[in-house]
Structure formats: structure tokens, C-alpha cells
Design an enzyme around this catalytic site. Structure first.
Site, PDB file in Angstrom:
ATOM      1  N   SER A 157     -15.504 -33.775  -9.004  1.00 16.26           N
ATOM      2  CA  SER A 157     -14.641 -34.640  -8.175  1.00 16.26           C
ATOM      3  C   SER A 157     -13.550 -35.207  -9.070  1.00 16.26           C
ATOM      4  O   SER A 157     -13.775 -35.416 -10.273  1.00 16.26           O
ATOM      5  CB  SER A 157     -15.459 -35.797  -7.602  1.00 16.26           C
ATOM      6  OG  SER A 157     -14.595 -36.818  -7.136  1.00 16.26           O
ATOM      7  N   TYR A 185     -21.191 -42.305  -9.382  1.00 20.13           N
ATOM      8  CA  TYR A 185     -20.603 -41.028  -8.942  1.00 20.13           C
ATOM      9  C   TYR A 185     -19.701 -40.447 -10.045  1.00 20.13           C
ATOM     10  O   TYR A 185     -19.765 -39.249 -10.355  1.00 20.13           O
ATOM     11  CB  TYR A 185     -19.812 -41.305  -7.667  1.00 20.13           C
ATOM     12  CG  TYR A 185     -19.264 -40.105  -6.944  1.00 20.13           C
ATOM     13  CD1 TYR A 185     -20.095 -39.258  -6.219  1.00 20.13           C
ATOM     14  CD2 TYR A 185     -17.897 -39.841  -6.933  1.00 20.13           C
ATOM     15  CE1 TYR A 185     -19.572 -38.177  -5.513  1.00 20.13           C
ATOM     16  CE2 TYR A 185     -17.370 -38.770  -6.237  1.00 20.13           C
ATOM     17  CZ  TYR A 185     -18.210 -37.944  -5.522  1.00 20.13           C
ATOM     18  OH  TYR A 185     -17.687 -36.871  -4.825  1.00 20.13           O
ATOM     19  N   ALA A 186     -18.872 -41.303 -10.656  1.00 19.82           N
ATOM     20  CA  ALA A 186     -17.970 -40.837 -11.726  1.00 19.82           C
ATOM     21  C   ALA A 186     -18.783 -40.313 -12.907  1.00 19.82           C
ATOM     22  O   ALA A 186     -18.460 -39.274 -13.491  1.00 19.82           O
ATOM     23  CB  ALA A 186     -17.045 -41.969 -12.169  1.00 19.82           C
ATOM     24  N   ALA A 187     -19.859 -41.036 -13.261  1.00 19.13           N
ATOM     25  CA  ALA A 187     -20.692 -40.604 -14.391  1.00 19.13           C
ATOM     26  C   ALA A 187     -21.354 -39.257 -14.074  1.00 19.13           C
ATOM     27  O   ALA A 187     -21.394 -38.357 -14.921  1.00 19.13           O
ATOM     28  CB  ALA A 187     -21.759 -41.665 -14.688  1.00 19.13           C
ATOM     29  N   LYS A 201     -20.304 -36.958 -11.932  1.00 14.41           N
ATOM     30  CA  LYS A 201     -19.309 -35.881 -11.818  1.00 14.41           C
ATOM     31  C   LYS A 201     -18.696 -35.542 -13.180  1.00 14.41           C
ATOM     32  O   LYS A 201     -18.301 -34.401 -13.413  1.00 14.41           O
ATOM     33  CB  LYS A 201     -18.238 -36.274 -10.801  1.00 14.41           C
ATOM     34  CG  LYS A 201     -18.765 -36.399  -9.367  1.00 14.41           C
ATOM     35  CD  LYS A 201     -19.345 -35.087  -8.851  1.00 14.41           C
ATOM     36  CE  LYS A 201     -19.653 -35.123  -7.361  1.00 14.41           C
ATOM     37  NZ  LYS A 201     -20.192 -33.851  -6.862  1.00 14.41           N
ATOM     38  N   ILE A 247     -10.912 -34.849   0.717  1.00 14.12           N
ATOM     39  CA  ILE A 247     -11.058 -33.774   1.715  1.00 14.12           C
ATOM     40  C   ILE A 247     -11.746 -34.362   2.953  1.00 14.12           C
ATOM     41  O   ILE A 247     -12.696 -35.145   2.825  1.00 14.12           O
ATOM     42  CB  ILE A 247     -11.903 -32.604   1.157  1.00 14.12           C
ATOM     43  CG1 ILE A 247     -11.449 -32.194  -0.256  1.00 14.12           C
ATOM     44  CG2 ILE A 247     -11.896 -31.431   2.119  1.00 14.12           C
ATOM     45  CD1 ILE A 247     -10.101 -31.566  -0.377  1.00 14.12           C
TER      46      ILE A 247
HETATM   47  P1  NAD Z   1     -20.947 -34.335   3.054  1.00 10.84           P
HETATM   48  O1  NAD Z   1     -21.704 -35.598   2.984  1.00 10.84           O
HETATM   49  O2  NAD Z   1     -20.075 -34.085   4.255  1.00 10.84           O
HETATM   50  O3  NAD Z   1     -21.940 -33.086   2.908  1.00 10.84           O
HETATM   51  C1  NAD Z   1     -22.879 -33.040   1.856  1.00 10.84           C
HETATM   52  C2  NAD Z   1     -23.942 -32.017   2.177  1.00 10.84           C
HETATM   53  O4  NAD Z   1     -24.871 -32.011   1.085  1.00 10.84           O
HETATM   54  C3  NAD Z   1     -24.735 -32.353   3.447  1.00 10.84           C
HETATM   55  O5  NAD Z   1     -24.899 -31.208   4.232  1.00 10.84           O
HETATM   56  C4  NAD Z   1     -26.069 -32.885   2.907  1.00 10.84           C
HETATM   57  O6  NAD Z   1     -27.174 -32.631   3.764  1.00 10.84           O
HETATM   58  C5  NAD Z   1     -26.199 -32.094   1.617  1.00 10.84           C
HETATM   59  N1  NAD Z   1     -27.081 -32.771   0.662  1.00 10.84           N
HETATM   60  C6  NAD Z   1     -27.048 -34.059   0.267  1.00 10.84           C
HETATM   61  N2  NAD Z   1     -28.061 -34.319  -0.587  1.00 10.84           N
HETATM   62  C7  NAD Z   1     -28.742 -33.160  -0.739  1.00 10.84           C
HETATM   63  C8  NAD Z   1     -29.885 -32.792  -1.485  1.00 10.84           C
HETATM   64  N3  NAD Z   1     -30.550 -33.674  -2.239  1.00 10.84           N
HETATM   65  N4  NAD Z   1     -30.308 -31.509  -1.414  1.00 10.84           N
HETATM   66  C9  NAD Z   1     -29.668 -30.604  -0.641  1.00 10.84           C
HETATM   67  N5  NAD Z   1     -28.578 -30.896   0.101  1.00 10.84           N
HETATM   68  C10 NAD Z   1     -28.124 -32.168   0.048  1.00 10.84           C
HETATM   69  O7  NAD Z   1     -20.083 -34.286   1.716  1.00 10.84           O
HETATM   70  P2  NAD Z   1     -18.834 -33.365   1.307  1.00 10.84           P
HETATM   71  O8  NAD Z   1     -17.616 -34.187   1.400  1.00 10.84           O
HETATM   72  O9  NAD Z   1     -18.898 -32.061   2.004  1.00 10.84           O
HETATM   73  O10 NAD Z   1     -19.140 -33.189  -0.240  1.00 10.84           O
HETATM   74  C11 NAD Z   1     -19.575 -31.970  -0.810  1.00 10.84           C
HETATM   75  C12 NAD Z   1     -19.388 -32.052  -2.313  1.00 10.84           C
HETATM   76  O11 NAD Z   1     -18.007 -32.254  -2.619  1.00 10.84           O
HETATM   77  C13 NAD Z   1     -20.142 -33.218  -2.957  1.00 10.84           C
HETATM   78  O12 NAD Z   1     -20.646 -32.812  -4.210  1.00 10.84           O
HETATM   79  C14 NAD Z   1     -19.051 -34.255  -3.145  1.00 10.84           C
HETATM   80  O13 NAD Z   1     -19.341 -35.138  -4.190  1.00 10.84           O
HETATM   81  C15 NAD Z   1     -17.860 -33.367  -3.470  1.00 10.84           C
HETATM   82  N6  NAD Z   1     -16.576 -33.992  -3.240  1.00 10.84           N
HETATM   83  C16 NAD Z   1     -16.147 -34.294  -1.988  1.00 10.84           C
HETATM   84  C17 NAD Z   1     -14.895 -34.872  -1.822  1.00 10.84           C
HETATM   85  C18 NAD Z   1     -14.327 -35.192  -0.476  1.00 10.84           C
HETATM   86  O14 NAD Z   1     -13.194 -35.699  -0.418  1.00 10.84           O
HETATM   87  N7  NAD Z   1     -15.019 -34.924   0.623  1.00 10.84           N
HETATM   88  C19 NAD Z   1     -14.084 -35.137  -2.923  1.00 10.84           C
HETATM   89  C20 NAD Z   1     -14.558 -34.825  -4.177  1.00 10.84           C
HETATM   90  C21 NAD Z   1     -15.794 -34.239  -4.336  1.00 10.84           C
END
Ligand code: NAD
Length: 247
Positions: free
Chosen positions: A139, A151-153, A155, A184
């Protein structure tokens, strides 16, 4: 069809970014294991409706035995594993001076240790095979962000893990890269629309040079490229997909 005959696992593929990534890889011809702790059946249906091949697998990425079973499932079902996308992640935001240790541990467990388990298990197999693509979702927050110490740590840890895995395995035909999404549109970010009658969301849009939130497919496009043979000389990189937000 850049990924024809390739087999991919995407964690957290039940919704959001993971679903967008799974759909994109399947559209390029990959057979996809959509892994999630929640049901990923809808992702599989969408892939199949578009003519692709996918299976759902229930996994909690904090459980090493379940990760091992997930990799075994991909190999047993589709014959091999070429692409591992460690995407599952959560956030539990709050200022550091008020952060309960439970929220620290939970985010480190899912976002960092879960990515370690997935990377390690995939690489064990890929080293034998002499080929592999590991793509870890970090991230832009890895550089530090108010309210996101845990979260920062986690990532930032994903970046260090990815770069080390890349260097250790570069001569084994394996590339490892991290993608840093900016902001996103997914369930993780849409909750901001509830804060201050949408004012928090509007203020976030002003911080994005492109002026709007990205879509899961924007990240999926980058994953598909890194997973392809065109990216075979790209490893140990941290690539931003953020509309100019991450500097
Ligand atoms: P989201 O919450 O919409 O979806 C996350 C998915 O991960 C869900 O389907 C959830 O069931 C699954 N999940 C959570 N914990 C789990 C576990 N212990 N085991 C298995 N599955 C698990 O989130 P997102 O926005 O789609 O994020 C996806 C990734 O992208 C994450 O790693 C998030 O940190 C990263 N990210 C997202 C954004 C953003 O703007 N949305 C920005 C930077 C990074």
C-alpha cells in the site's frame, strides 16, 4: 491471452481488489484459485460467465496449514502453480497513542504474516519448478500515514519481504514484486463515504492528482503485466498504482 496455461492463486479474491485481480488474470487465460475466508463463489461465477476457469477455496491467511492446503489444492486441481498473488488484507485504523495491541497484532498477522506464509509456500514449489511470479499487495501507506501505524508497519514489512524473496530467488526463474495501490474503490475505502456526510471522501479525492478513486481493474492490469512473460526481467520492484497520489 498472455497467461494461457498458467495457474494463479489470488488471496482475498471474494471481493474488492482481489476480485478485480482474479477477473483480470482469468481474462488473460489463467486458471484461478479464488481464495478467501469469506465465500468467493460470486467471483468464480463472474469468471465462468466470461468463459474463464476458476475455483473457490476457503482460507484464513493467518493459518499456515490452510495456506499449505491452498497451494496443494491449486496443484492438485490445475496441475501446477505459476502465479501467487498475496492480496488479502485488513485495516484497523487509529492513532498510535490510542492503538490497542489487539489491533496491532491483528493487522500484522493478516497483512504481513499472511503474506509471508503465502510467499513462502508458493516459492517452495516454484523453486522446484524453476518458474514463478509472486505479486504482493502492499500500500502507499507503507511510507507512513496518520492513523495507520499498524497497517503502515505491516505494508512496509511486505516490501522488505518481497525484495528479499526477489533477491533470493532471482536465479530460480522467480520474480517477486510489490504493488502499492493508492486509493481504490472497494469496501475498505467506501466506508469513508459514511464519514461527515461524505466530506471525508471528497477531501480524499482532492488529494489524488487524477481526481478520482481507482478501480480494482486498475490494479488487476498491473498484476496481469507483472505475471506475464513480458515482465520476466522485472523483480524486486515496488510499483505504485495510485493516480499520482503516492510520491
Ligand atoms: P476489502 O476489504 O474490500 O477486501 C479484502 C478481502 O480480503 C475480503 O474478501 C476479505 O474477506 C479478505 N480477507 C480479509 N482477511 C482475510 C484473512 N485473514 N484470510 C483470507 N482472506 C481475508 O479490501 P480491498 O480494498 O480489496 O484490499 C485488498 C488489498 O489491497 C489489501 O491488502 C489492502 O490492504 C490493499 N490495499 C487496498 C487499497 C484500497 O484503496 N482499497 C489501497 C492500498 C492497499
Amino acid at each position: 491471452m498472455r497467461l494461457e496455461n498458467k495457474v494463479a492463486i489470488v488471496t482475498g479474491a471474494g471481493r474488492g481488489l482481489g476480485r478485480g485481480i482474479a477477473l483480470r488474470l482469468a481474462a488473460e487465460g489463467a486458471k484461478v484459485v479464488a481464495a478467501d475466508m469469506e465465500p468467493a463463489a460470486e467471483t468464480v461465477s463472474l469468471i465462468e460467465a466470461a468463459g474463464g476457469t476458476a475455483s473457490a477455496f476457503k482460507v484464513n491467511v493467518t493459518n499456515q496449514e490452510e495456506i499449505k492446503s491452498m497451494v496443494r489444492f491449486a496443484i492438485d486441481t490445475y496441475g501446477t502453480l505459476d502465479i501467487m498473488v498475496n492480496n488479502a488484507g485488513i485495516n484497523r485504523d487509529g492513532m498510535l497513542h490510542k492503538m490497542p495491541v489487539e489491533n496491532w497484532n491483528l493487522v500484522i498477522d493478516v497483512d504481513l504474516t499472511g503474506t509471508f506464509y503465502g510467499t513462502q509456500e508458493a516459492i517452495k514449489y516454484m523453486r522446484e519448478k524453476g518458474y514463478g511470479r509472486v505479486i504482493n499487495i502492499s500500500s502507499g501507506s507503507w511510507l507512513g500515514n496518520i492513523g495507520q501505524a499498524n497497517y503502515a508497519a505491516a505494508k512496509a514489512g511486505v516490501v522488505g519481504l518481497t525484495k528479499t524473496a526477489a533477491r533470493e530467488n532471482a536465479r530460480k526463474g522467480i520474480t517477486c514484486n510489490a504493488i502499492c495501490p493508492g486509493f481504490i474503490e472497494t469496501d475498505m475505502t467506501l466506508k469513508l463515504k459514511e464519514v461527515n456526510d461524505g466530506a471525508a471522501w471528497d477531501s480524499m479525492m482532492k488529494r489524488i492528482p487524477a481526481g478520482y478513486a481507482g478501480k480494482p481493474s486498475d490494479v488487476g492490469n498491473m498484476v496481469a503485466f507483472l505475471a506475464s512473460d513480458e515482465a520476466s526481467y522485472i523483480t524486486s520492484e515496488v510499483i505504485n498504482v495510485g493516480g499520482g497520489m503516492i510520491v
